[in-house]
Scaffold this motif. Structure first.
Motif, PDB file in Angstrom:
ATOM      1  N   ALA A 656       0.838  -1.289  -0.077  1.00  0.00           N
ATOM      2  CA  ALA A 656      -0.093  -0.119  -0.086  1.00  0.00           C
ATOM      3  C   ALA A 656       1.101   1.227   0.079  1.00  0.00           C
ATOM      4  O   ALA A 656       1.808   1.403   0.556  1.00  0.00           O
ATOM      5  N   LYS A 657       0.411   2.322  -0.662  1.00  0.00           N
ATOM      6  CA  LYS A 657       1.114   3.494  -0.598  1.00  0.00           C
ATOM      7  C   LYS A 657       1.126   4.328   0.407  1.00  0.00           C
ATOM      8  O   LYS A 657       0.283   4.504   1.124  1.00  0.00           O
ATOM      9  N   PRO A 658       2.462   4.684   1.141  1.00  0.00           N
ATOM     10  CA  PRO A 658       2.437   5.209   2.512  1.00  0.00           C
ATOM     11  C   PRO A 658       1.496   6.590   2.497  1.00  0.00           C
ATOM     12  O   PRO A 658       1.481   7.233   1.437  1.00  0.00           O
ATOM     13  N   ARG A 659       0.967   6.950   3.456  1.00  0.00           N
ATOM     14  CA  ARG A 659       0.155   7.820   3.518  1.00  0.00           C
ATOM     15  C   ARG A 659       0.642   8.767   4.839  1.00  0.00           C
ATOM     16  O   ARG A 659       0.997   8.276   5.720  1.00  0.00           O
ATOM     17  N   ALA A 660       0.346  10.051   4.823  1.00  0.00           N
ATOM     18  CA  ALA A 660       0.759  10.916   5.818  1.00  0.00           C
ATOM     19  C   ALA A 660      -0.421  10.791   7.090  1.00  0.00           C
ATOM     20  O   ALA A 660      -1.415  11.051   6.490  1.00  0.00           O
ATOM     21  N   ALA A 661       0.003  10.618   8.033  1.00  0.00           N
ATOM     22  CA  ALA A 661      -0.808  10.540   9.323  1.00  0.00           C
ATOM     23  C   ALA A 661      -1.138  11.983   9.885  1.00  0.00           C
ATOM     24  O   ALA A 661      -0.372  13.020   9.477  1.00  0.00           O
ATOM     25  N   SER A 662      -2.129  11.904  10.688  1.00  0.00           N
ATOM     26  CA  SER A 662      -2.366  13.404  11.083  1.00  0.00           C
ATOM     27  C   SER A 662      -1.427  13.954  12.000  1.00  0.00           C
ATOM     28  O   SER A 662      -1.635  15.139  12.031  1.00  0.00           O
ATOM     29  N   ASP A 663      -0.545  13.121  12.556  1.00  0.00           N
ATOM     30  CA  ASP A 663       0.414  13.778  13.453  1.00  0.00           C
ATOM     31  C   ASP A 663       1.818  14.005  12.558  1.00  0.00           C
ATOM     32  O   ASP A 663       2.850  14.584  13.121  1.00  0.00           O
ATOM     33  N   GLY A 664       1.664  14.002  11.364  1.00  0.00           N
ATOM     34  CA  GLY A 664       2.794  14.141  10.420  1.00  0.00           C
ATOM     35  C   GLY A 664       3.620  13.218  10.140  1.00  0.00           C
ATOM     36  O   GLY A 664       4.579  13.248   9.406  1.00  0.00           O
ATOM     37  N   SER A 665       3.550  11.998  10.924  1.00  0.00           N
ATOM     38  CA  SER A 665       4.177  10.949  10.508  1.00  0.00           C
ATOM     39  C   SER A 665       3.840  10.039   9.403  1.00  0.00           C
ATOM     40  O   SER A 665       2.864  10.692   8.739  1.00  0.00           O
ATOM     41  N   LEU A 666       4.417   9.016   8.919  1.00  0.00           N
ATOM     42  CA  LEU A 666       4.133   8.606   7.580  1.00  0.00           C
ATOM     43  C   LEU A 666       3.806   6.932   7.938  1.00  0.00           C
ATOM     44  O   LEU A 666       4.300   6.171   8.725  1.00  0.00           O
ATOM     45  N   LEU A 667       2.321   6.930   7.680  1.00  0.00           N
ATOM     46  CA  LEU A 667       1.643   5.543   7.849  1.00  0.00           C
ATOM     47  C   LEU A 667       2.019   4.575   6.494  1.00  0.00           C
ATOM     48  O   LEU A 667       1.733   4.731   5.661  1.00  0.00           O
ATOM     49  N   VAL A 668       2.875   3.477   6.955  1.00  0.00           N
ATOM     50  CA  VAL A 668       3.141   2.680   6.002  1.00  0.00           C
ATOM     51  C   VAL A 668       2.736   1.267   6.037  1.00  0.00           C
ATOM     52  O   VAL A 668       3.008   0.524   5.250  1.00  0.00           O
ATOM     53  N   GLU A 669       1.663   1.087   7.114  1.00  0.00           N
ATOM     54  CA  GLU A 669       1.134  -0.192   7.204  1.00  0.00           C
ATOM     55  C   GLU A 669       2.158  -1.255   7.251  1.00  0.00           C
ATOM     56  O   GLU A 669       3.021  -1.279   8.426  1.00  0.00           O
TER      57      GLU A 669
END
Length: 750
Positions: A656-669
């Motif tokens: 899955a394409k990494p997405r920016a989380a609400s806290d600014g971190s990267l959500l990579v699953e």
């Protein structure tokens, strides 16, 4: 290290990623091999009733809940023997209804919503006497659908698509209605837990760590030892299916590096092993290398051929007794080796979140510099299994629907790799110093930013055309040299000692010839010690000899590096803006990861050929995944993924394409390469909702080809599954994808 859990894809324990010692690559042929599974099958009437099966596992079950992140291999074994599996897998990874639990299960409606009706076996009962029914389905759905964060679940894929669950037309029918189409509905409710195990977060999270409230399989959990090292499963008296042949199964925690000793002592009946242990078992049984070609031809008839082979086997047994010791050889001779391709694969992961690998051209160059055929051949040597490299991220070689989609990355192409690196600005010619104005120097031939004019090749790439090597790539020049070598020789700048220290992970102070001589002497002594240790059978001497051999190999690798940097301009380190093209290659330490480290060092040597240096860092196995892979503290890494029969759903988090989380971190699953595309995500989403099997396979093929193209991960080989099994046991062994039939396991009648 995260463990393999039911329905969730996490890296496997590294002890399982290869053999248990450094000799695995040199092990000889033993036993018989089938890629689709290798089990000594026997009809139930040929199996004696009673007895205990002692099964070695890597670690004790930290929980009996397979849906928790910290479940282990032992958790899976317990669930398979004690809980309902609505669908079993055949040897090609295809789900099949289990008649002990299901009369049928089918999609009855798609408009307005997909509806699946399960018709349960009316004999199916929990060990407390209650029927399996809609209440169990509903409780599991509510616990796993992801709406209540108090449940510590490893995943909610599929369960989050369910709209409602109700009782069907009869007591034995369950109706499941989905919010939107879900192709992998067969992956749900396997295993199925009793409703009381899912009724509250407290029971789900903590209660299932020590016990199961009810069972519905051929066995039940009878006892888990205080230290959890032994888990006892006893025959379930309320089981309505074929009565289990065994009285009990004991799951015993035995570390990988202690398996050979446990087998020699006869304290376990079944154990996954490495190739070198398999070789010892083969030697103890008189099974050596391939038969001489003229042996069969010289035999007058089949009986004579069998007689000659029996003599050769006895001779090999005598040699094995001399080398291993009579007692050890006799004990190991009581086992046979079953082998198959494991439903898991080893891959090279490239961290695209920053540094040189953020550039797709560099990632593609790495992929094309690697000879996957050689890596697979070396890793699977001595296993007797097919050694072809894996050509798919989503299916295994022995799995239904497998297709090799590796394309341009199928085999090494050094010229293409060189061209890609040059196009990305990484030039051969050493590390240039700063310019007079203080700016970073350019490697020879590197074009300055803003400089007008592009080659036709560059223009094609700028317009989205294919990244192909220059027209002359692969054609030798007048001097017979490959283009990349000729260009390198024309522009080479010798490296200083300080520059060398920046490229490798340690300064190189000795002359290459002296270092090579020292490495050769150390290697000779190590091989002599290794041979002596194998003759005596001393585990301590064997361990010391292997350590000495590893030291010798490091010294020899250092000598090769020194020669490379000092005298091979075509392979000199590439640089850009005064920085070397050096990648951090993180590998696990420990006895159980020898094969992985050997593969990593081969990769490092291959990358040297195109001017990419690797700084290999070995870290403790227990922190390898958490502190490096998950944290993104690496450039290159090797680890294994379990395969899945439901890639549209269960492989999606890995790519899955990494997405920016609400806290600014990267959500990579679980995408630890940290690279993906919107199109890949769309293909997975379409496949997950496509009920037509043929169309879904097409979507998965497209997704796999695009995953190859972004070059975030490189599948190398499907792991070997080698299992030592007592010779009198049947229906247990290297099952590959196939679900084990625990009720049919037992000892053959004499």
């Amino acid at each position: 290290m995260a463990a393999l859990t039911a329905g969730v894809l996490l890296p496997l324990p590294l002890a399982a990623c290869g053999g248990s010692d450094s000799q695995d690559a040199e092990a000889g042929n033993v036993g018989s091999a089938r890629a689709g599974g290798d089990v000594r099958a026997a009809a139930r009437q040929q199996i004696a009733s009673g007895g205990t099966l002692r099964w070695a596992v890597d670690a004790p079950p930290s929980t009996f809940n397979v849906f928790q992140p910290d479940s282990t291999e032992a958790t899976q074994r317990v669930a398979g023997a004690t809980l309902p599996s609505l669908f079993d897998l055949d040897k090609r990874g295809r789900p099949q209804t289990d008649p002990d639990f299901l009369r049928s299960a089918e999609v009855t409606d798609t408009d307005p919503r997909q509806t699946v009706v399960y018709k349960l076996n009316p004999k199916a009962r929990w060990s407390d006497g209650r029927r399996l029914g809609a209440a169990d389905f509903r409780a599991q759905w509510k616990a796993l659908r992801g709406k209540n964060n108090a449940y510590w679940t490893a995943r909610n894929a599929g369960y989050d698509r369910i709209r409602k669950i109700t009782k069907g037309a009869g007591d034995d029918e369950v109706k499941v209605v989905f919010n939107k189409p879900y192709a992998d509905w067969r992956s749900l409710f396997t295993p199925l837990y009793p409703k009381q195990a899912m009724r509250s977060p407290k029971v789900f999270n903590d209660g299932l760590r020590t016990s199961l409230p009810a069972a519905a399989g051929p066995f039940r959990v009878a006892k888990a030892g205080k230290d959890r090292s032994r888990t006892l499963l006893k025959r379930n008296p309320r089981w309505w299916g074929d009565r289990a042949k065994l009285d009990r199964i004991v799951l015993t925690a035995v570390p990988r590096d202690e398996r050979t000793a446990a087998l020699a002592k006869g304290t376990v009946d079944v154990a996954d092993i490495g190739a070198s242990t398999a070789q010892r078992i083969g030697a103890a049984n008189g099974l050596g290398g391939p038969q001489r070609p003229d042996a069969a031809e010289g035999a007058k008839n089949a009986a004579e051929a069998r007689k000659q082979e029996a003599k050769r086997r006895e001779a090999r047994k005598r040699k094995a007794r001399e080398r291993l010791g009579a007692a050890t050889a006799r004990a190991l001779g009581g086992y046979e080796v079953r082998r198959a391709l494991d439903p898991a694969y080893t891959q090279l992961t490239l961290n695209a979140s920053g540094g040189p690998l953020a550039d797709e051209r560099v990632r593609r160059a790495v992929a094309q510099a690697i000879d996957r055929d050689e890596l697979a051949e070396k890793a699977l040597a001595g296993t007797g299994l097919p050694d072809d490299p894996l050509g798919s991220h989503l299916r295994m070689a022995d799995q239904d629907g497998y297709r090799d989609n590796s394309g341009a990355f199928g085999s090494a192409d050094l010229d293409s790799a060189q061209s890609l690196l040059a196009d990305a600005g990484w030039k051969t010619g050493g590390l240039a110093g700063p310019n007079a104005d203080g700016s970073a120097g350019k490697a020879d031939g590197e074009q300055k930013k803003g400089e007008k004019g592009k080659s036709g090749e560059q223009a094609d790439r700028a317009e989205g055309g294919p990244a192909e090597p220059p027209a002359a790539a692969g054609s030798p020049d007048a001097g017979g040299r490959a283009p990349h070598r000729a260009a390198a020789e024309a522009s080479v700048v010798r490296l200083t000692a300080a520059q060398i220290a920046r490229v490798v992970d340690r300064p190189l102070g000795l002359a290459a010839s002296t270092t090579a001589q020292r490495g050769a002497v150390l290697a000779q002594a190590a091989h002599s010690s290794l041979a002596s240790a194998e003759r005596t059978g001393s585990e301590r001497e064997l361990s010391r000899a292997k350590a000495a051999l590893e030291t010798a190999e490091k010294v020899q690798a250092t000598a090769r590096e020194m020669r490379l940097l000092a005298g091979d301009p075509a392979s000199a380190v590439r640089s850009k803006d005064g920085k070397p093209l050096a990648l951090r290659f993180v590998l696990p330490s420990g006895k159980g990861s020898a094969q992985l480290r050997a593969t990593g060092k081969r990769i490092a040597r291959m990358l040297n050929e195109v001017g990419i240096r690797t700084q290999i860092k070995e870290v403790p196995g227990d922190s390898y995944f958490k502190d490096h892979i998950a944290a993104g503290d690496y450039d290159l890494a090797l680890f294994s993924w379990p395969a899945t029969a439901f890639p549209a759903t269960e492989a999606r988090p890995i790519f899955a394409k990494p997405r920016a989380a609400s806290d600014g971190s990267l959500l990579v699953e679980q995408n630890y390469a940290r690279v993906g595309t919107d199109r890949i995500d769309q293909l997975f989403e379409q496949a997950a909702g496509e009920l037509d099997d043929g169309r879904r396979k097409e979507l998965m093929e497209k997704a796999d080809r695009r995953i190859w193209a972004v070059a975030g991960s490189l599948p190398l080989y499907q792991r070997p599954q080698l299992v030592a099994v007592k010779r009198d046991l049947a229906n247990v062994g290297a099952s590959g994808f196939a679900s084990p039939a625990y009720e049919d396991m037992g000892r053959r009648k004499s």
